[in-house]
Design a protein around this motif. Structure first.
Motif, PDB file in Angstrom:
ATOM      1  N   LYS A  22       8.065  14.880  -7.258  1.00 16.39           N
ATOM      2  CA  LYS A  22       9.153  13.830  -7.289  1.00 16.39           C
ATOM      3  C   LYS A  22       8.051  12.620  -7.092  1.00 16.39           C
ATOM      4  O   LYS A  22       8.715  11.550  -7.729  1.00 16.39           O
ATOM      5  CB  LYS A  22       9.748  13.712  -6.180  1.00 16.39           C
ATOM      6  CG  LYS A  22      10.841  15.259  -5.951  1.00 16.39           C
ATOM      7  CD  LYS A  22      11.841  14.715  -6.431  1.00 16.39           C
ATOM      8  CE  LYS A  22      13.473  15.595  -6.932  1.00 16.39           C
ATOM      9  NZ  LYS A  22      14.041  15.829  -7.161  1.00 16.39           N
ATOM     10  N   ALA A  23       7.424  12.434  -6.401  1.00 16.02           N
ATOM     11  CA  ALA A  23       6.210  11.525  -6.621  1.00 16.02           C
ATOM     12  C   ALA A  23       5.681  10.778  -8.568  1.00 16.02           C
ATOM     13  O   ALA A  23       6.174   9.987  -9.269  1.00 16.02           O
ATOM     14  CB  ALA A  23       5.407  11.112  -6.244  1.00 16.02           C
TER      15      ALA A  23
ATOM     16  N   ALA B 127      11.008  11.231   6.140  1.00 22.35           N
ATOM     17  CA  ALA B 127      10.159  10.286   4.979  1.00 22.35           C
ATOM     18  C   ALA B 127       9.127  10.677   4.284  1.00 22.35           C
ATOM     19  O   ALA B 127       8.480  11.795   5.273  1.00 22.35           O
ATOM     20  CB  ALA B 127      10.205   9.050   6.438  1.00 22.35           C
ATOM     21  N   ILE B 128       8.790  10.796   2.780  1.00 22.32           N
ATOM     22  CA  ILE B 128       7.806  11.001   2.465  1.00 22.32           C
ATOM     23  C   ILE B 128       7.495   9.427   1.315  1.00 22.32           C
ATOM     24  O   ILE B 128       8.753   9.039   0.772  1.00 22.32           O
ATOM     25  CB  ILE B 128       8.330  12.146   1.245  1.00 22.32           C
ATOM     26  CG1 ILE B 128       8.508  13.681   2.303  1.00 22.32           C
ATOM     27  CG2 ILE B 128       7.350  12.266   0.011  1.00 22.32           C
ATOM     28  CD1 ILE B 128       9.613  14.274   1.627  1.00 22.32           C
ATOM     29  N   HIS B 129       5.839   9.422   1.741  1.00 19.08           N
ATOM     30  CA  HIS B 129       5.178   8.270   1.220  1.00 19.08           C
ATOM     31  C   HIS B 129       4.275   8.664   0.190  1.00 19.08           C
ATOM     32  O   HIS B 129       3.207  10.005   0.598  1.00 19.08           O
ATOM     33  CB  HIS B 129       4.763   6.851   2.650  1.00 19.08           C
ATOM     34  CG  HIS B 129       5.750   7.125   3.685  1.00 19.08           C
ATOM     35  ND1 HIS B 129       6.861   6.370   3.636  1.00 19.08           N
ATOM     36  CD2 HIS B 129       5.517   8.030   4.726  1.00 19.08           C
ATOM     37  CE1 HIS B 129       7.805   6.208   4.850  1.00 19.08           C
ATOM     38  NE2 HIS B 129       6.865   6.945   5.214  1.00 19.08           N
ATOM     39  N   VAL B 130       4.193   7.397  -0.813  1.00 15.33           N
ATOM     40  CA  VAL B 130       3.379   7.534  -1.468  1.00 15.33           C
ATOM     41  C   VAL B 130       2.408   6.974  -1.581  1.00 15.33           C
ATOM     42  O   VAL B 130       2.731   5.564  -1.249  1.00 15.33           O
ATOM     43  CB  VAL B 130       3.283   7.895  -2.936  1.00 15.33           C
ATOM     44  CG1 VAL B 130       1.703   7.694  -4.045  1.00 15.33           C
ATOM     45  CG2 VAL B 130       4.625   8.847  -3.535  1.00 15.33           C
ATOM     46  N   VAL B 131       1.054   6.610  -0.957  1.00 15.58           N
ATOM     47  CA  VAL B 131       0.012   5.652  -0.524  1.00 15.58           C
ATOM     48  C   VAL B 131      -1.267   5.617  -1.825  1.00 15.58           C
ATOM     49  O   VAL B 131      -1.601   6.402  -1.995  1.00 15.58           O
ATOM     50  CB  VAL B 131      -0.064   5.805   1.482  1.00 15.58           C
ATOM     51  CG1 VAL B 131       1.030   6.056   1.718  1.00 15.58           C
ATOM     52  CG2 VAL B 131      -1.162   6.904   1.587  1.00 15.58           C
ATOM     53  N   ASP B 132      -1.981   4.178  -1.212  1.00 12.64           N
ATOM     54  CA  ASP B 132      -2.964   4.103  -1.297  1.00 12.64           C
ATOM     55  C   ASP B 132      -3.706   4.824  -0.604  1.00 12.64           C
ATOM     56  O   ASP B 132      -3.787   5.559   0.414  1.00 12.64           O
ATOM     57  CB  ASP B 132      -3.601   2.847  -1.722  1.00 12.64           C
ATOM     58  CG  ASP B 132      -3.404   1.726  -0.901  1.00 12.64           C
ATOM     59  OD1 ASP B 132      -3.009   2.337  -0.006  1.00 12.64           O
ATOM     60  OD2 ASP B 132      -3.706   0.682  -0.866  1.00 12.64           O
TER      61      ASP B 132
ATOM     62  N   ILE C  25      14.412  20.112  -5.196  1.00  8.84           N
ATOM     63  CA  ILE C  25      14.221  20.040  -3.594  1.00  8.84           C
ATOM     64  C   ILE C  25      14.831  18.626  -3.732  1.00  8.84           C
ATOM     65  O   ILE C  25      14.755  17.362  -5.043  1.00  8.84           O
ATOM     66  CB  ILE C  25      12.225  19.557  -3.221  1.00  8.84           C
ATOM     67  CG1 ILE C  25      12.522  19.098  -1.763  1.00  8.84           C
ATOM     68  CG2 ILE C  25      11.965  18.424  -3.765  1.00  8.84           C
ATOM     69  CD1 ILE C  25      10.735  19.664  -1.099  1.00  8.84           C
ATOM     70  N   ASP C  26      15.616  17.922  -2.497  1.00  5.19           N
ATOM     71  CA  ASP C  26      16.798  17.107  -2.897  1.00  5.19           C
ATOM     72  C   ASP C  26      16.267  16.225  -1.910  1.00  5.19           C
ATOM     73  O   ASP C  26      16.404  16.126  -0.924  1.00  5.19           O
ATOM     74  CB  ASP C  26      18.124  17.187  -2.450  1.00  5.19           C
ATOM     75  CG  ASP C  26      18.659  15.787  -2.832  1.00  5.19           C
ATOM     76  OD1 ASP C  26      18.089  14.746  -2.663  1.00  5.19           O
ATOM     77  OD2 ASP C  26      19.923  16.241  -2.759  1.00  5.19           O
ATOM     78  N   LEU C  27      15.768  14.678  -1.757  1.00  5.02           N
ATOM     79  CA  LEU C  27      14.546  13.965  -1.144  1.00  5.02           C
ATOM     80  C   LEU C  27      15.441  12.720  -0.377  1.00  5.02           C
ATOM     81  O   LEU C  27      15.331  12.333   0.466  1.00  5.02           O
ATOM     82  CB  LEU C  27      13.346  13.200  -1.201  1.00  5.02           C
ATOM     83  CG  LEU C  27      12.165  14.634  -2.240  1.00  5.02           C
ATOM     84  CD1 LEU C  27      10.826  13.436  -2.795  1.00  5.02           C
ATOM     85  CD2 LEU C  27      12.337  15.585  -1.023  1.00  5.02           C
ATOM     86  N   THR C  28      16.039  12.738  -1.291  1.00  5.36           N
ATOM     87  CA  THR C  28      16.799  11.601  -0.293  1.00  5.36           C
ATOM     88  C   THR C  28      18.926  12.548  -0.102  1.00  5.36           C
ATOM     89  O   THR C  28      19.188  11.179   0.020  1.00  5.36           O
ATOM     90  CB  THR C  28      17.385  10.793  -1.614  1.00  5.36           C
ATOM     91  OG1 THR C  28      17.753  11.180  -3.033  1.00  5.36           O
ATOM     92  CG2 THR C  28      16.337  10.011  -2.307  1.00  5.36           C
TER      93      THR C  28
ATOM     94  N   GLU D 115       9.536   3.763 -12.391  1.00  2.00           N
ATOM     95  CA  GLU D 115       9.135   2.423 -12.098  1.00  2.00           C
ATOM     96  C   GLU D 115       8.119   2.490 -13.623  1.00  2.00           C
ATOM     97  O   GLU D 115       8.348   1.148 -13.699  1.00  2.00           O
ATOM     98  CB  GLU D 115       8.508   2.098 -10.805  1.00  2.00           C
ATOM     99  CG  GLU D 115       7.227   1.671 -10.258  1.00  2.00           C
ATOM    100  CD  GLU D 115       6.598   2.249  -9.516  1.00  2.00           C
ATOM    101  OE1 GLU D 115       6.736   0.170  -8.109  1.00  2.00           O
ATOM    102  OE2 GLU D 115       5.780   2.517  -9.034  1.00  2.00           O
TER     103      GLU D 115
ATOM    104  N   THR E 162      11.466   8.253  -0.079  1.00  4.38           N
ATOM    105  CA  THR E 162      13.174   8.675   0.577  1.00  4.38           C
ATOM    106  C   THR E 162      13.758   7.644   0.991  1.00  4.38           C
ATOM    107  O   THR E 162      14.931   7.771   1.424  1.00  4.38           O
ATOM    108  CB  THR E 162      12.826   9.392   1.527  1.00  4.38           C
ATOM    109  OG1 THR E 162      11.414   8.687   2.339  1.00  4.38           O
ATOM    110  CG2 THR E 162      12.618  10.946   1.352  1.00  4.38           C
TER     111      THR E 162
ATOM    112  N   HIS F 196       0.591  -1.224   0.119  1.00  6.85           N
ATOM    113  CA  HIS F 196      -0.007  -0.380  -0.476  1.00  6.85           C
ATOM    114  C   HIS F 196       0.827   1.396  -0.201  1.00  6.85           C
ATOM    115  O   HIS F 196       0.093   2.227  -0.167  1.00  6.85           O
ATOM    116  CB  HIS F 196      -0.855  -0.145   1.516  1.00  6.85           C
ATOM    117  CG  HIS F 196      -1.582  -0.985   1.381  1.00  6.85           C
ATOM    118  ND1 HIS F 196      -2.671  -0.959   0.964  1.00  6.85           N
ATOM    119  CD2 HIS F 196      -1.465  -2.110   2.089  1.00  6.85           C
ATOM    120  CE1 HIS F 196      -3.908  -1.803   0.983  1.00  6.85           C
ATOM    121  NE2 HIS F 196      -2.773  -2.736   1.646  1.00  6.85           N
TER     122      HIS F 196
ATOM    123  N   ALA G 295       9.453   9.321 -10.076  1.00  5.82           N
ATOM    124  CA  ALA G 295       8.927   8.425  -9.923  1.00  5.82           C
ATOM    125  C   ALA G 295       8.488   7.034 -10.363  1.00  5.82           C
ATOM    126  O   ALA G 295       8.930   5.970 -10.465  1.00  5.82           O
ATOM    127  CB  ALA G 295       9.113   8.093  -7.773  1.00  5.82           C
TER     128      ALA G 295
ATOM    129  N   LYS H  27       4.515   3.724  -1.206  1.00  8.75           N
ATOM    130  CA  LYS H  27       5.811   3.720  -1.828  1.00  8.75           C
ATOM    131  C   LYS H  27       6.376   4.948  -1.014  1.00  8.75           C
ATOM    132  O   LYS H  27       5.899   6.324  -0.900  1.00  8.75           O
ATOM    133  CB  LYS H  27       5.468   3.859  -3.690  1.00  8.75           C
ATOM    134  CG  LYS H  27       4.840   2.192  -3.955  1.00  8.75           C
ATOM    135  CD  LYS H  27       5.223   3.042  -5.671  1.00  8.75           C
ATOM    136  CE  LYS H  27       3.675   1.755  -6.158  1.00  8.75           C
ATOM    137  NZ  LYS H  27       3.444   2.032  -7.551  1.00  8.75           N
TER     138      LYS H  27
END
Lengths: 18, 461
Positions: B443-444, B20-25, B326-329, B451, A8, A3, B447, A5
């Motif tokens: 960025k999302a 931390a940054i998340h992409v979620v459902d 922006i630099d996320l990593t 993918e 970072t 669920h 990515a 991704k």
């Protein structure tokens, strides 16, 4: 994970040490 | 602290204090929103997903929390106080090489380049003394930044050359490296200035506001003539001559062009690859100043711009937008992120006659004069006030999700609007938060495209 991704001593700066 | 938002079809969750940054459902997005308010069984009654879906998402959220990637506490306040007590060195100077200008921009914070004073050009003697001051106060630091600013620096470019030449001599003597930069309105730019800048300047900022009618309305010459047609061909050639690197085509937008995404796109269509378009900061009574009621349209414009950037990147004709970078990593350490821009301690501005101020925006405000390049700092208490300024000394920053990216905002704006550098200028804050959200969404999207591309390649194999 199914669920989520995770992507970072300003937001764009790279540390000189890096 | 967790910040959640939806943008362009992405559900984004920022764990503010871990980075931390998340992409979620959808189900996970809703579970996270309830995670600290109720338990799993309660969630099943409140959410419309199947119990199995909720349980699965809940399990992943718990796992992220356990790994320190969600619902992380802010443990940095004491650390930043400790960092701020360390001795700092001067890293950068802004040299006001000319308090004079050949344009009469309506929004100029420097009042046609004169900063509440008389027209004045920096002498070679003051410029050299400024570099001596920088070297003497920079400790063991190797890289030093010197920005030629104004007014209009090309009105005094002979002295710019002399100062750069002197800097190169100092480099050999003191094991330093100067990164020189300069900002220009373009009117006097010629082949010689381009050639010199391409050899010596690490960055060049070319001031252009976008569409011709927008630019000419705000940036007339002193004689009231239009400037766009004069500067555009020069800037295009300048950018080309720098291989489209190490420059910015930089504009200001006002409430007279709230559709500023069109100005950015105009600059991109002209061929500029490095673009910045920044909101004007003006007093409320000025007709061009941005107001609270303008924010919805400004946010919409940032959204349009973010989607355009993604589209052009996909089509293989990308451009950079300064406020979406922006630099996320990687990015800087947390000490840098939370301790501010460096004004008043690591960064100082120098007037044409050698006075020192905390930054270019404070020049002309006598109470902020901290010394001069010949005798050094004589008002250390002012520098200390800036040194102690950080996101934890600003009440509004403590609760802001963008604080690790923004670093507490602009001290000069805070002082102009509230008379206190530990305040925040709310309009700027709201725009910064929106820009951070857009930058992360980009960025999302990138990515996801990577993918999809990888999945496509695997399918073909």
């Amino acid at each position: 994970m199914k669920h989520v991704k995770t992507l970072t001593g300003v937001g764009n700066q790279t540390c000189e040490n890096e | 602290m967790v910040h959640q938002y939806k943008n362009n079809g992405y559900n984004i969750v920022m764990d503010v204090c871990s980075g931390a940054i998340h992409v979620v459902d959808d189900v996970t997005y809703d579970v996270i929103a309830l995670f600290e308010k109720c338990d799993l069984e309660d969630m099943k009654t409140k959410l419309t997903y199947t119990p199995a879906e909720i349980e699965e998402a809940y399990g992943e959220v718990e796992e992220l929390k356990k790994e320190g990637l969600l619902f992380t506490e802010d443990n940095y306040e004491d650390y930043i106080q400790e960092v701020k007590e360390r001795k700092t060195v001067v890293k950068a100077l802004c040299l006001h090489i000319a308090h004079d200008c050949n344009l009469a921009c309506r929004y100029c914070f420097a009042g046609e380049g004169e900063y509440k004073g008389d027209r004045s050009l920096m002498s070679e003697e003051v410029g050299k003394a400024a570099l001596d001051f920088l070297v003497a106060n920079s400790g063991n630091r190797h890289n030093l930044e010197v920005d030629f600013f104004g007014g209009e620096p090309t009105l005094n470019f002979g002295v710019v050359r002399k100062i750069v030449e002197y800097g190169r001599e100092l480099e050999k003597m003191h094991d330093k490296h100067f990164r020189f930069t300069f900002t220009t309105n373009g009117l006097l730019v010629n082949d010689e200035i381009m050639e010199f800048s391409n050899r010596e300047m690490d960055n060049v900022v070319m001031s252009i506001d976008g569409r011709k009618e927008v630019h000419d309305r705000m940036r007339p010459t002193r004689g009231g003539k239009n400037s766009y047609d004069v500067i555009l061909p020069k800037f295009l050639r300048f950018a080309q001559s720098r291989n489209h690197q190490r420059y910015y085509a930089r504009g200001t937008f006002t409430r007279e062009n709230l559709d500023f995404s069109q100005d950015v796109i105009h600059l991109a269509d002209l061929g500029f690859k490095q673009i910045s378009m920044e909101p004007v900061v003006g007093l409320p009574e000025e007709p061009y100043s941005i107001r609270e009621e303008d924010l919805p349209q400004i946010f919409h414009e940032y959204d349009l711009l973010a989607r355009e950037l993604i589209r052009r990147n996909r089509e293989g004709r990308p451009f950079q937008f300064f406020h979406f970078m922006i630099d996320l990593t990687g990015g800087p350490c947390v000490a840098k992120r939370l301790s501010g821009c460096g004004s008043g301690t690591e960064y100082l501005a120098v007037t044409p006659w050698g006075d020192l101020y905390p930054c270019h925006q404070f020049v002309g405000e006598d109470e902020f004069k901290v010394g001069d390049v010949f005798h050094g700092i004589n008002k250390p208490e002012i520098c200390d006030e800036f040194r102690n300024c950080n996101v934890y000394t600003k009440e509004k920053c403590k609760e802001c999700f963008a604080r690790f990216y923004c670093s507490g905002g602009c001290a000069a704006n805070a002082w102009k609007f509230h008379g206190n550098i530990n305040e925040t200028y709310d309009l700027s804050c709201q725009m910064e938060r929106k820009r951070v959200e857009c930058a992360i969404m980009i960025k999302a999207a990138m990515a996801e495209e990577r993918e999809n591309m990888n999945n496509g390649e695997e399918t073909q194999q």
